[in-house]
Write a protein that holds these residues in place. Sequence first.
Motif, mmCIF file in Angstrom:
data_model
loop_
_atom_site.group_PDB
_atom_site.id
_atom_site.type_symbol
_atom_site.label_atom_id
_atom_site.label_comp_id
_atom_site.label_asym_id
_atom_site.label_seq_id
_atom_site.Cartn_x
_atom_site.Cartn_y
_atom_site.Cartn_z
ATOM 1 N N ALA A 1 -18.103 0.595 23.995
ATOM 2 C CA ALA A 1 -17.497 0.336 22.686
ATOM 3 C C ALA A 1 -18.561 0.272 21.596
ATOM 4 N N GLN A 2 -19.659 -0.396 21.852
ATOM 5 C CA GLN A 2 -20.725 -0.499 20.850
ATOM 6 C C GLN A 2 -21.363 0.852 20.575
ATOM 7 N N ALA A 3 -21.554 1.654 21.602
ATOM 8 C CA ALA A 3 -22.151 2.977 21.412
ATOM 9 C C ALA A 3 -21.228 3.891 20.600
ATOM 10 N N ILE A 4 -19.946 3.826 20.855
ATOM 11 C CA ILE A 4 -18.982 4.663 20.134
ATOM 12 C C ILE A 4 -18.897 4.252 18.673
ATOM 13 N N VAL A 5 -18.826 2.955 18.404
ATOM 14 C CA VAL A 5 -18.773 2.483 17.019
ATOM 15 C C VAL A 5 -20.062 2.858 16.299
ATOM 16 N N ALA A 6 -21.189 2.705 16.945
ATOM 17 C CA ALA A 6 -22.470 3.059 16.327
ATOM 18 C C ALA A 6 -22.536 4.553 16.012
ATOM 19 N N ALA A 7 -21.918 5.368 16.835
ATOM 20 C CA ALA A 7 -21.927 6.812 16.595
ATOM 21 C C ALA A 7 -21.089 7.194 15.379
ATOM 22 N N TYR A 8 -20.028 6.444 15.099
ATOM 23 C CA TYR A 8 -19.142 6.777 13.985
ATOM 24 C C TYR A 8 -19.492 6.061 12.684
ATOM 25 N N LEU A 9 -20.316 5.024 12.730
ATOM 26 C CA LEU A 9 -20.647 4.297 11.498
ATOM 27 C C LEU A 9 -21.296 5.166 10.424
ATOM 28 N N PRO A 10 -22.182 6.110 10.750
ATOM 29 C CA PRO A 10 -22.747 6.953 9.690
ATOM 30 C C PRO A 10 -21.707 7.811 8.963
ATOM 31 N N GLN A 11 -20.583 8.064 9.598
ATOM 32 C CA GLN A 11 -19.551 8.892 8.992
ATOM 33 C C GLN A 11 -18.581 8.106 8.114
ATOM 34 N N VAL A 12 -18.676 6.786 8.127
ATOM 35 C CA VAL A 12 -17.728 5.957 7.380
ATOM 36 C C VAL A 12 -17.847 6.194 5.880
ATOM 37 N N SER B 1 -21.289 -6.725 14.017
ATOM 38 C CA SER B 1 -21.879 -5.876 12.988
ATOM 39 C C SER B 1 -21.020 -5.861 11.733
ATOM 40 N N THR B 2 -21.681 -5.767 10.604
ATOM 41 C CA THR B 2 -21.019 -5.641 9.321
ATOM 42 C C THR B 2 -21.578 -4.421 8.623
ATOM 43 N N MET B 3 -20.712 -3.650 7.997
ATOM 44 C CA MET B 3 -21.165 -2.482 7.273
ATOM 45 C C MET B 3 -20.568 -2.491 5.888
ATOM 46 N N ALA B 4 -21.411 -2.302 4.886
ATOM 47 C CA ALA B 4 -20.944 -2.182 3.514
ATOM 48 C C ALA B 4 -20.920 -0.703 3.148
ATOM 49 N N ILE B 5 -19.859 -0.301 2.495
ATOM 50 C CA ILE B 5 -19.710 1.102 2.097
ATOM 51 C C ILE B 5 -20.418 1.322 0.769
ATOM 52 N N ASP B 6 -21.090 2.450 0.644
ATOM 53 C CA ASP B 6 -21.778 2.819 -0.593
ATOM 54 C C ASP B 6 -20.736 3.176 -1.651
ATOM 55 N N ARG C 1 -18.896 8.877 4.271
ATOM 56 C CA ARG C 1 -18.348 10.193 3.967
ATOM 57 C C ARG C 1 -16.827 10.175 3.980
ATOM 58 N N LYS C 2 -16.248 9.521 4.987
ATOM 59 C CA LYS C 2 -14.790 9.458 5.109
ATOM 60 C C LYS C 2 -14.185 8.651 3.966
ATOM 61 N N PHE C 3 -14.834 7.537 3.577
ATOM 62 C CA PHE C 3 -14.325 6.732 2.471
ATOM 63 C C PHE C 3 -14.326 7.549 1.179
ATOM 64 N N ARG C 4 -15.403 8.261 0.931
ATOM 65 C CA ARG C 4 -15.500 9.072 -0.288
ATOM 66 C C ARG C 4 -14.412 10.155 -0.294
ATOM 67 N N GLU C 5 -14.224 10.800 0.835
ATOM 68 C CA GLU C 5 -13.200 11.840 0.953
ATOM 69 C C GLU C 5 -11.806 11.274 0.689
ATOM 70 N N LEU C 6 -11.506 10.139 1.317
ATOM 71 C CA LEU C 6 -10.195 9.510 1.136
ATOM 72 C C LEU C 6 -10.026 8.966 -0.277
ATOM 73 N N PHE C 7 -11.112 8.455 -0.858
ATOM 74 C CA PHE C 7 -11.016 7.942 -2.227
ATOM 75 C C PHE C 7 -10.624 9.050 -3.196
ATOM 76 N N HIS C 8 -11.265 10.195 -3.100
ATOM 77 C CA HIS C 8 -10.949 11.290 -4.020
ATOM 78 C C HIS C 8 -9.493 11.740 -3.863
#
Length: 172
Positions: free
Chosen positions: A141-152, A6-11, A154-161
């Motif tokens: 492992a796939q289920a756990i990663v899939a559960a946390y992907l929607p939060q990525v 899987s690949t995920m691009a951050i907004d 939000r976490k990136f935005r929080e860390l960026f600020h």
Amino acid sequence: MAGPSSTMAIDTAFLNAFEHLPNELAKAVRRSAQLTNRWLRAITMAELGVELQISSKAINTRFRSYGRGGQSTKLWIGIRDVGVHRLGRPVQTAHGVEVGNHFFPGAFINPMQSSDLLVWRRRSKVRTDIEMVRLDISDEAQAIVAAYLPQVNRKFRELFHREFRHVLSLTQ
């Protein structure tokens, strides 16, 4: 669900508001991407350890972070089966092998030219037809990663600020 590759691009649309500070923006984005990657690695490793009832030491080598120099990072998670000898100290019983909270009936312990006590099981009545006992971690492992992907995002935005404020404080 997250697949094996899987690949995920951050907004990053919100970053357009900071275009007038290109040097500071690049530093904050690079650092935020690294921290987001580290957060996802730590949280999925801990969750997988709890789910499978194994120590994080047993799966630590299954998580690799790449791309530390650029503005993108990659987290590789090895989801192949784990040899049960990595789950803890194997103990031979009359009916099999016990490793941590897991029991493997019909298994036996033999180092087989290794420094570790490896756990094996016979596949048939033939004496030499044996296989190493492994624990499947791919579904968890796939289920756990899939559960946390929607939060990525939000976490990136929080860390960026946070990182952007830090970078700006250093330039003043």
